[in-house]
Design a protein around this motif. Structure first.
Motif, mmCIF file in Angstrom:
data_model
loop_
_atom_site.group_PDB
_atom_site.id
_atom_site.type_symbol
_atom_site.label_atom_id
_atom_site.label_comp_id
_atom_site.label_asym_id
_atom_site.label_seq_id
_atom_site.Cartn_x
_atom_site.Cartn_y
_atom_site.Cartn_z
ATOM 1 N N GLY A 194 0.794 -1.222 0.000
ATOM 2 C CA GLY A 194 0.000 0.000 0.000
ATOM 3 C C GLY A 194 0.825 1.269 0.000
ATOM 4 O O GLY A 194 0.297 2.360 -0.248
ATOM 5 N N LEU A 195 2.119 1.133 0.285
ATOM 6 C CA LEU A 195 3.025 2.290 0.287
ATOM 7 C C LEU A 195 3.869 2.369 -0.981
ATOM 8 O O LEU A 195 4.711 3.263 -1.103
ATOM 9 C CB LEU A 195 3.950 2.224 1.506
ATOM 10 N N LEU A 196 3.652 1.448 -1.912
ATOM 11 C CA LEU A 196 4.441 1.441 -3.142
ATOM 12 C C LEU A 196 4.274 2.759 -3.891
ATOM 13 O O LEU A 196 3.152 3.196 -4.180
ATOM 14 C CB LEU A 196 4.015 0.271 -4.023
ATOM 15 N N HIS A 197 5.391 3.401 -4.195
ATOM 16 C CA HIS A 197 5.439 4.693 -4.896
ATOM 17 C C HIS A 197 4.778 5.814 -4.101
ATOM 18 O O HIS A 197 4.496 6.878 -4.657
ATOM 19 C CB HIS A 197 4.809 4.597 -6.284
ATOM 20 N N ARG A 198 4.552 5.581 -2.794
ATOM 21 C CA ARG A 198 3.922 6.615 -1.981
ATOM 22 C C ARG A 198 4.806 7.037 -0.809
ATOM 23 O O ARG A 198 4.487 8.005 -0.109
ATOM 24 C CB ARG A 198 2.562 6.134 -1.454
ATOM 25 N N ARG A 199 5.888 6.304 -0.587
ATOM 26 C CA ARG A 199 6.781 6.663 0.520
ATOM 27 C C ARG A 199 7.545 7.945 0.210
ATOM 28 O O ARG A 199 7.911 8.695 1.114
ATOM 29 C CB ARG A 199 7.770 5.522 0.784
ATOM 30 N N GLY A 200 7.803 8.206 -1.057
ATOM 31 C CA GLY A 200 8.554 9.385 -1.451
ATOM 32 C C GLY A 200 9.511 9.063 -2.572
ATOM 33 O O GLY A 200 9.549 7.942 -3.095
ATOM 34 N N VAL A 201 10.278 10.065 -2.966
ATOM 35 C CA VAL A 201 11.249 9.912 -4.051
ATOM 36 C C VAL A 201 12.638 10.269 -3.523
ATOM 37 O O VAL A 201 12.807 11.272 -2.828
ATOM 38 C CB VAL A 201 10.894 10.797 -5.262
ATOM 39 N N LEU A 202 13.591 9.419 -3.840
ATOM 40 C CA LEU A 202 14.976 9.645 -3.439
ATOM 41 C C LEU A 202 15.655 10.607 -4.404
ATOM 42 O O LEU A 202 15.217 10.773 -5.552
ATOM 43 C CB LEU A 202 15.720 8.309 -3.412
ATOM 44 N N GLY A 203 16.746 11.203 -3.949
ATOM 45 C CA GLY A 203 17.437 12.143 -4.821
ATOM 46 C C GLY A 203 18.884 12.344 -4.434
ATOM 47 O O GLY A 203 19.356 11.852 -3.404
ATOM 48 N N VAL A 204 19.588 13.063 -5.303
ATOM 49 C CA VAL A 204 20.976 13.438 -5.061
ATOM 50 C C VAL A 204 21.104 14.954 -5.166
ATOM 51 O O VAL A 204 20.358 15.604 -5.900
ATOM 52 C CB VAL A 204 21.944 12.757 -6.056
ATOM 53 N N VAL A 205 22.050 15.505 -4.421
ATOM 54 C CA VAL A 205 22.267 16.951 -4.424
ATOM 55 C C VAL A 205 23.196 17.304 -5.580
ATOM 56 O O VAL A 205 24.364 16.912 -5.602
ATOM 57 C CB VAL A 205 22.869 17.421 -3.091
ATOM 58 N N VAL A 206 22.671 18.031 -6.544
ATOM 59 C CA VAL A 206 23.458 18.470 -7.703
ATOM 60 C C VAL A 206 24.158 19.790 -7.405
ATOM 61 O O VAL A 206 25.309 19.998 -7.793
ATOM 62 C CB VAL A 206 22.548 18.603 -8.940
ATOM 63 N N ALA A 207 23.480 20.694 -6.734
ATOM 64 C CA ALA A 207 24.065 21.973 -6.345
ATOM 65 C C ALA A 207 23.742 22.224 -4.876
ATOM 66 O O ALA A 207 22.597 22.033 -4.448
ATOM 67 C CB ALA A 207 23.529 23.109 -7.214
ATOM 68 N N GLY A 208 24.730 22.634 -4.111
ATOM 69 C CA GLY A 208 24.583 22.748 -2.670
ATOM 70 C C GLY A 208 24.077 24.095 -2.185
ATOM 71 O O GLY A 208 23.886 25.040 -2.948
ATOM 72 N N GLY A 209 23.884 24.157 -0.862
ATOM 73 C CA GLY A 209 23.404 25.363 -0.213
ATOM 74 C C GLY A 209 22.486 24.994 0.939
ATOM 75 O O GLY A 209 22.423 23.849 1.359
ATOM 76 N N ALA A 210 21.753 25.971 1.445
ATOM 77 C CA ALA A 210 20.871 25.768 2.592
ATOM 78 C C ALA A 210 19.419 25.634 2.146
ATOM 79 O O ALA A 210 18.980 26.297 1.202
ATOM 80 C CB ALA A 210 21.010 26.914 3.578
ATOM 81 N N LEU A 211 18.683 24.761 2.838
ATOM 82 C CA LEU A 211 17.235 24.647 2.672
ATOM 83 C C LEU A 211 16.586 24.982 4.006
ATOM 84 O O LEU A 211 17.063 24.554 5.056
ATOM 85 C CB LEU A 211 16.847 23.232 2.247
ATOM 86 N N ARG A 212 15.473 25.716 3.966
ATOM 87 C CA ARG A 212 14.815 26.166 5.192
ATOM 88 C C ARG A 212 13.327 25.842 5.165
ATOM 89 O O ARG A 212 12.690 25.911 4.117
ATOM 90 C CB ARG A 212 15.013 27.669 5.382
ATOM 91 N N VAL A 213 12.784 25.525 6.320
ATOM 92 C CA VAL A 213 11.347 25.311 6.441
ATOM 93 C C VAL A 213 10.621 26.599 6.058
ATOM 94 O O VAL A 213 11.014 27.696 6.467
ATOM 95 C CB VAL A 213 10.978 24.887 7.877
ATOM 96 N N GLY A 214 9.584 26.457 5.242
ATOM 97 C CA GLY A 214 8.829 27.614 4.780
ATOM 98 C C GLY A 214 9.305 28.161 3.445
ATOM 99 O O GLY A 214 8.618 28.987 2.834
ATOM 100 N N GLU A 215 10.450 27.684 2.976
ATOM 101 C CA GLU A 215 11.012 28.172 1.711
ATOM 102 C C GLU A 215 10.222 27.638 0.522
ATOM 103 O O GLU A 215 9.805 26.482 0.490
ATOM 104 C CB GLU A 215 12.461 27.714 1.608
ATOM 105 N N SER A 216 9.994 28.497 -0.461
ATOM 106 C CA SER A 216 9.368 28.080 -1.711
ATOM 107 C C SER A 216 10.441 27.559 -2.661
ATOM 108 O O SER A 216 11.507 28.171 -2.796
ATOM 109 C CB SER A 216 8.618 29.245 -2.369
ATOM 110 N N ILE A 217 10.154 26.449 -3.300
ATOM 111 C CA ILE A 217 11.083 25.865 -4.258
ATOM 112 C C ILE A 217 10.308 25.453 -5.509
ATOM 113 O O ILE A 217 9.093 25.247 -5.468
ATOM 114 C CB ILE A 217 11.822 24.646 -3.668
#
Length: 258
Positions: A115-138
Motif C-alpha cells: 500500500g506504500l508502493l510509490h507513496r513513501r517518497g522519491v529519493l534524490g541526489v544533491v546536484v548543487a549545494g546550499g541551505a534549505l529552510r522550512v517555509g522556503e518556496s522551491i
C-alpha cells in the motif's frame, strides 16, 4: 512543466533505520547530500528522501515517520516523480532519482507494505549545494533528468562505466552506487559473470580488502595497464579506491553550467 512547492518539514538522520531529527534548516553539499546525514555519500543515488504532505495526509502517517529528509507541499503533485528536480531560490538543486521502496522498517505504518508502493517518497541526489529552510518556496521541475532504471542489473551496467580508469570500487561500493540494499552484494558475482566478454570495466571491481577477483579474467594485467600497482594480488584501497564524482564532474554530467 514546473510546479511550486513549499518546504514543510526538514529532518537530519544520524543513524540508519532511525527517524530523523527535525530541523528548521539543513545544509547540502553538491554530490554528497545533507551535511551530517547518515546517507550522505558521493556514490549513492539515495542521498535524500523527499515526501509529499498530501501523501502523508492521505495515508494518515505523521511527518518524519517514513524516515524522510524533506516534506513538501506541492500544487501539482503529479509532477513529483523520478527525473524531476527541486530547485531552491538560493541555487540548491536536488535531482530526484528513484522511488523509495517500502521496507520492513516502516511495516508498522501500514497493514501491507504494498500500500506504500510509490507513496513513501522519491529519493534524490544533491546536484548543487546550499541551505534549505522550512517555509522556503522551491520549484519542482518535471523531467529535468532521466529517471534511473528500475532494473538492478541495468543500474549495474550503467554504473560500472562511470568508474574512472586507474581506480577501483569494492562490492559494497557498487551496491551503494546502484541504490540497493547492502545484502545485494551477494548477487554481484552473478552480474559479473553475466557481463563477461563485453566492454564493461569489470576489472575495476575488487573485494572488501582490495583483493582481485578470481571471476575476472586478466584483472591484474588490466589494472596494471591503467597504472594501478598490484601487490600480493591486491590493489591499495587507500590509493586507488574511487569514492564517487567530484562537484565538477557532477555538474558536467547534469548539464548545468560550471
Amino acid at each position: 512543466m514546473q510546479a511550486t512547492a513549499t518546504i514543510q518539514r526538514l529532518y537530519l538522520k544520524r543513524a540508519r533505520g532511525e527517524a530523523g531529527v527535525a530541523s528548521t534548516v539543513v545544509h547540502c553539499t553538491a554530490g554528497v547530500g545533507i551535511d551530517g546525514d547518515v546517507h550522505a555519500n558521493r556514490l549513492s543515488p539515495r542521498q535524500v528522501l523527499v515526501t509529499l504532505t498530501s501523501e502523508l495526509d492521505s495515508l494518515g502517517i505523521a511527518p518524519g515517520a517514513l524516515m524522510e529528509n524533506i516534506v513538501i507541499a506541492c500544487d501539482r503533485p503529479a509532477l513529483f516523480r523520478p527525473g524531476a528536480a527541486l530547485v531552491g531560490a538560493s541555487g540548491v538543486e536536488i535531482r530526484l532519482t528513484m522511488f523509495c521502496e517500502p521496507c520492513r522498517r516502516i511495516a508498522h505504518l501500514a497493514p501491507r507494505l504494498s500500500g506504500l508502493l510509490h507513496r513513501r517518497g522519491v529519493l534524490g541526489v544533491v546536484v548543487a549545494g546550499g541551505a534549505l529552510r522550512v517555509g522556503e518556496s522551491i520549484a519542482l521541475v518535471a523531467d529535468r533528468y532521466p529517471a534511473l532504471p528500475e532494473s538492478p542489473y541495468q543500474k549495474f551496467l550503467d554504473f560500472l562505466p562511470t568508474v574512472p580508469c586507474g581506480r577501483v570500487v569494492r562490492y559494497a561500493d557498487v551496491a551503494i552506487a546502484m541504490g540497493v540494499a547492502d545484502s545485494f552484494v551477494r548477487a554481484l558475482p552473478g552480474y559479473i559473470r553475466r557481463s563477461a566478454g563485453g566492454d564493461l570495466p569489470l576489472h575495476r571491481i575488487v573485494n572488501a580488502r582490495g583483493g582481485l577477483l578470481d571471476i575476472v579474467p586478466d584483472q591484474a594485467k588490466k589494472l596494471q595497464a591503467e597504472g594501478v600497482a598490484i601487490l600480493g594480488n591486491s590493489a591499495s584501497l587507500q590509493k586507488y579506491a574511487w569514492q564517487g564524482p567530484d562537484q565538477a564532474a557532477l555538474l558536467a554530467d547534469s548539464g548545468r553550467p560550471q
